[in-house]
Scaffold this active site. Structure first.
Site, PDB file in Angstrom:
ATOM      1  N   ASP A 116       1.536  -9.449   4.110  1.00 27.17           N
ATOM      2  CA  ASP A 116       0.399  -9.190   5.001  1.00 27.17           C
ATOM      3  C   ASP A 116      -0.961  -9.436   4.338  1.00 27.17           C
ATOM      4  O   ASP A 116      -1.966  -9.549   5.024  1.00 27.17           O
ATOM      5  CB  ASP A 116       0.434  -7.749   5.509  1.00 27.17           C
ATOM      6  CG  ASP A 116       1.618  -7.490   6.422  1.00 27.17           C
ATOM      7  OD1 ASP A 116       2.271  -8.469   6.834  1.00 27.17           O
ATOM      8  OD2 ASP A 116       1.900  -6.323   6.721  1.00 27.17           O
ATOM      9  N   GLY A 160       1.928  -8.817  10.609  1.00 26.95           N
ATOM     10  CA  GLY A 160       0.540  -8.433  10.356  1.00 26.95           C
ATOM     11  C   GLY A 160       0.239  -7.223  11.207  1.00 26.95           C
ATOM     12  O   GLY A 160      -0.108  -7.351  12.384  1.00 26.95           O
ATOM     13  N   ARG A 200       4.156 -26.700  28.127  1.00 23.76           N
ATOM     14  CA  ARG A 200       4.271 -25.236  28.168  1.00 23.76           C
ATOM     15  C   ARG A 200       3.200 -24.554  27.325  1.00 23.76           C
ATOM     16  O   ARG A 200       2.598 -25.174  26.459  1.00 23.76           O
ATOM     17  CB  ARG A 200       5.618 -24.811  27.562  1.00 23.76           C
ATOM     18  CG  ARG A 200       6.785 -25.052  28.466  1.00 23.76           C
ATOM     19  CD  ARG A 200       8.085 -24.772  27.738  1.00 23.76           C
ATOM     20  NE  ARG A 200       9.203 -24.789  28.658  1.00 23.76           N
ATOM     21  CZ  ARG A 200      10.460 -24.978  28.292  1.00 23.76           C
ATOM     22  NH1 ARG A 200      10.772 -25.177  27.028  1.00 23.76           N
ATOM     23  NH2 ARG A 200      11.419 -24.951  29.193  1.00 23.76           N
ATOM     24  N   ARG A 231       6.635 -19.590  26.758  1.00 21.81           N
ATOM     25  CA  ARG A 231       7.781 -19.166  25.944  1.00 21.81           C
ATOM     26  C   ARG A 231       7.303 -18.509  24.653  1.00 21.81           C
ATOM     27  O   ARG A 231       6.218 -18.821  24.161  1.00 21.81           O
ATOM     28  CB  ARG A 231       8.662 -20.361  25.587  1.00 21.81           C
ATOM     29  CG  ARG A 231       9.320 -21.002  26.787  1.00 21.81           C
ATOM     30  CD  ARG A 231      10.307 -20.036  27.431  1.00 21.81           C
ATOM     31  NE  ARG A 231      10.799 -20.552  28.696  1.00 21.81           N
ATOM     32  CZ  ARG A 231      11.904 -21.277  28.826  1.00 21.81           C
ATOM     33  NH1 ARG A 231      12.617 -21.561  27.777  1.00 21.81           N
ATOM     34  NH2 ARG A 231      12.281 -21.704  30.007  1.00 21.81           N
ATOM     35  N   GLN A 251       9.580 -14.854   7.905  1.00 21.19           N
ATOM     36  CA  GLN A 251       8.364 -14.912   7.080  1.00 21.19           C
ATOM     37  C   GLN A 251       8.548 -14.241   5.734  1.00 21.19           C
ATOM     38  O   GLN A 251       7.810 -14.477   4.792  1.00 21.19           O
ATOM     39  CB  GLN A 251       7.196 -14.205   7.796  1.00 21.19           C
ATOM     40  CG  GLN A 251       6.724 -14.924   9.016  1.00 21.19           C
ATOM     41  CD  GLN A 251       6.032 -13.991   9.992  1.00 21.19           C
ATOM     42  OE1 GLN A 251       4.823 -13.938  10.046  1.00 21.19           O
ATOM     43  NE2 GLN A 251       6.795 -13.246  10.776  1.00 21.19           N
ATOM     44  N   ARG A 252       9.503 -13.328   5.662  1.00 24.98           N
ATOM     45  CA  ARG A 252       9.695 -12.587   4.405  1.00 24.98           C
ATOM     46  C   ARG A 252      10.790 -13.188   3.537  1.00 24.98           C
ATOM     47  O   ARG A 252      10.879 -12.890   2.349  1.00 24.98           O
ATOM     48  CB  ARG A 252      10.035 -11.121   4.719  1.00 24.98           C
ATOM     49  CG  ARG A 252       8.909 -10.375   5.387  1.00 24.98           C
ATOM     50  CD  ARG A 252       8.717  -8.986   4.843  1.00 24.98           C
ATOM     51  NE  ARG A 252       9.912  -8.225   4.720  1.00 24.98           N
ATOM     52  CZ  ARG A 252      10.167  -7.076   5.364  1.00 24.98           C
ATOM     53  NH1 ARG A 252       9.253  -6.594   6.204  1.00 24.98           N
ATOM     54  NH2 ARG A 252      11.261  -6.418   5.170  1.00 24.98           N
ATOM     55  N   ASP A 269       0.807  -1.228   0.000  1.00 27.38           N
ATOM     56  CA  ASP A 269       0.000   0.000   0.000  1.00 27.38           C
ATOM     57  C   ASP A 269       0.842   1.282   0.000  1.00 27.38           C
ATOM     58  O   ASP A 269       0.519   2.245  -0.694  1.00 27.38           O
ATOM     59  CB  ASP A 269      -1.041   0.003   1.125  1.00 27.38           C
ATOM     60  CG  ASP A 269      -0.436  -0.254   2.504  1.00 27.38           C
ATOM     61  OD1 ASP A 269       0.784  -0.507   2.575  1.00 27.38           O
ATOM     62  OD2 ASP A 269      -1.180  -0.200   3.488  1.00 27.38           O
ATOM     63  N   GLU A 284       1.519  -9.308  15.289  1.00 28.74           N
ATOM     64  CA  GLU A 284       2.241  -8.198  15.945  1.00 28.74           C
ATOM     65  C   GLU A 284       1.319  -7.005  16.230  1.00 28.74           C
ATOM     66  O   GLU A 284       1.576  -6.214  17.127  1.00 28.74           O
ATOM     67  CB  GLU A 284       3.422  -7.751  15.085  1.00 28.74           C
ATOM     68  CG  GLU A 284       2.982  -7.276  13.707  1.00 28.74           C
ATOM     69  CD  GLU A 284       4.119  -6.906  12.760  1.00 28.74           C
ATOM     70  OE1 GLU A 284       5.269  -6.832  13.201  1.00 28.74           O
ATOM     71  OE2 GLU A 284       3.813  -6.681  11.577  1.00 28.74           O
TER      72      GLU A 284
HETATM   73  O1  F6P Z   1       4.377  -4.809   5.511  1.00 25.96           O
HETATM   74  C1  F6P Z   1       5.030  -6.006   5.664  1.00 25.96           C
HETATM   75  C2  F6P Z   1       5.705  -6.118   6.986  1.00 25.96           C
HETATM   76  O2  F6P Z   1       6.236  -7.391   6.883  1.00 25.96           O
HETATM   77  C3  F6P Z   1       4.858  -5.946   8.246  1.00 25.96           C
HETATM   78  O3  F6P Z   1       4.051  -7.014   8.604  1.00 25.96           O
HETATM   79  C4  F6P Z   1       5.898  -5.659   9.290  1.00 25.96           C
HETATM   80  O4  F6P Z   1       5.364  -4.937  10.359  1.00 25.96           O
HETATM   81  C5  F6P Z   1       6.872  -4.816   8.526  1.00 25.96           C
HETATM   82  O5  F6P Z   1       6.791  -5.224   7.170  1.00 25.96           O
HETATM   83  C6  F6P Z   1       8.282  -4.907   9.039  1.00 25.96           C
HETATM   84  O6  F6P Z   1       9.148  -4.173   8.246  1.00 25.96           O
HETATM   85  P1  F6P Z   1      10.714  -3.963   8.509  1.00 25.96           P
HETATM   86  O7  F6P Z   1      11.398  -4.561   7.323  1.00 25.96           O
HETATM   87  O8  F6P Z   1      10.913  -2.488   8.591  1.00 25.96           O
HETATM   88  O9  F6P Z   1      11.067  -4.666   9.762  1.00 25.96           O
END
Ligand code: F6P
Length: 363
Positions: free
Chosen positions: A142, A185, A177, A281, A289-290, A118, A237
């Site tokens: 996201d 997110g 645990r 924990r 995730q990325r 976005d 998050e």
């Molecule tokens: O917009 C994607 C995202 O992965 C969010 O979920 C996350 O809050 C943010 O990017 C984290 O970005 P950075 O690379 O600045 O840690």
């Protein structure tokens, strides 16, 4: 319609699996089908402002389709309309959009494909308003862009989070645990919801459904009464307690969305341990995730998006974003796509199905 001879492409915002697959598809179809030249700007909109770019040819993009990240680099800090630079050691923000446009003109580019979420797409829309031939490709793990069923990268992130839950399950069971998995997110809980259902979480906490700590403790206790001595919680998050606030990790003032979240998992763990006396924990999945290779679904979607973006430029369908609607790739105006974020509907059948199998949303 005039024939396009040269186009540009850039990847903006946080990276995500499938960016390289889109770059490859754009370059291959532009060169092989239309005989165009392709230029890739480096590090998102920063490259456009600073005129740093590379020529993309069939050799440059060979073998990148399955690789995570982006060969062009990306940035979620640089906004040409509010660009950070330094003068005499002082930070200054200024509008550098005309400088960026002059670089596009000097390079003789007939169009620009912006692969972004976005934030990047709203910048792209402003360039479109200034007369640049822009087409957007929806990217973000996201999955919070409206006007498309899915953004590429999302399903890979769900896959990663779901696998993490499988692993947490076995160790949670061994040690009796509570295990919390914090996933990304910010304002939309798509990753948490999908991974939580697929990974068998007992509690899913997402931004769209504010939680009450008492309700989470009840769920953990109920499980114990049924001799289930462990519990798995997925927390996005951006989840927050009813009437409470987001847990902000830091602010990045030059970014289009300056808020960086993180820490809700730890906050929750302390409360749960205190109230339930059960060892709790936290695992913060973060940028795992990325990173990494896109799963086949995202590779295929990326190819379809990349090819469709070139077609949109060729057809003069400027100011649009390619979008998946049902089985088809269509184009929608960028300003429609960024008007509002796509959020989880708390009354949707997916949330209802999760509730029906006993998952608590902490409400
Ligand atoms: O917009 C994607 C995202 O992965 C969010 O979920 C996350 O809050 C943010 O990017 C984290 O970005 P950075 O690379 O600045 O840690």
């Amino acid at each position: 319609m005039d024939k396009l001879s040269r186009i540009g492409v850039l990847t903006g915002g946080g990276d995500c699996p499938g960016l390289n697959a889109v770059i490859r598809a754009v370059t291959k179809s532009a060169i092989s089908k239309y005989g165009m030249e392709v230029v890739g700007f480096l590090d998102g909109f920063k490259g456009l402002v600073e005129n740093s770019y590379i020529h993309l040819d069939l050799k440059t993009i060979s073998g990148i389709g399955y690789r995570g990240g982006t060969i062009l680099g990306s940035s979620n800090r640089d906004d040409p309309f509010n660009f950070l630079s330094f003068k005499d050691g002082q930070e200054i923000f200024s509008d550098q959009s005309d400088r960026a446009i002059s670089h596009l003109n000097d390079l003789g580019l007939d169009g620009l494909i912006v692969i972004g979420g976005d934030g990047s797409l709203s910048i792209a829309d402003r360039f479109h308003e200034k007369g640049i031939n822009i087409v957007g490709v929806p990217k973000t793990i996201d999955n919070d862009l409206s006007a498309t069923d899915v953004t590429f990268g999302f399903n890979t992130a769900v896959d990663t989070a779901s696998e993490a839950l499988d692993r947490l399950h076995t160790t949670a069971e061994s040690h009796h645990r509570v295990m919390i998995l914090e996933v990304m997110g910010r304002y939309a809980g798509w990753i948490g919801l999908h991974a939580g259902i697929s990974g068998g979480a007992h509690v899913i906490l997402i931004p769209e459904i504010p939680y009450r700590i008492e309700s989470i403790i009840n769920k953990i206790r109920q499980r114990q009464w049924h001799d289930k001595k462990f519990s798995i919680i997925v927390v996005a998050e951006g989840a927050k307690p009813l009437g409470g606030e987001l847990v902000i990790q830091k602010l990045v003032p030059e970014s289009h969305d300056p808020i960086r979240l993180g820490g809700v998992g730890n906050q929750l763990a302390q409360q749960i341990e205190k109230l339930s006396n059960i060892e709790t924990r936290v695992t913060v999945l973060g940028h795992l995730q990325r990173g990494g290779s896109p799963i086949p679904y995202d590779r295929i979607l990326s190819v379809r998006y990349g090819v469709a973006a070139v077609e949109a430029l060729v057809n003069g369908d400027y100011g649009t974003m390619v979008s998946l609607q049902g089985q088809n790739i269509v184009t929608v105006p960028i300003h429609e796509a960024i008007k509002e974020q796509k959020k989880v509907n708390p009354k949707s059948d997916m949330v209802e199905a999760a509730r029906a199998i006993g998952i608590s949303f902490g409400d």
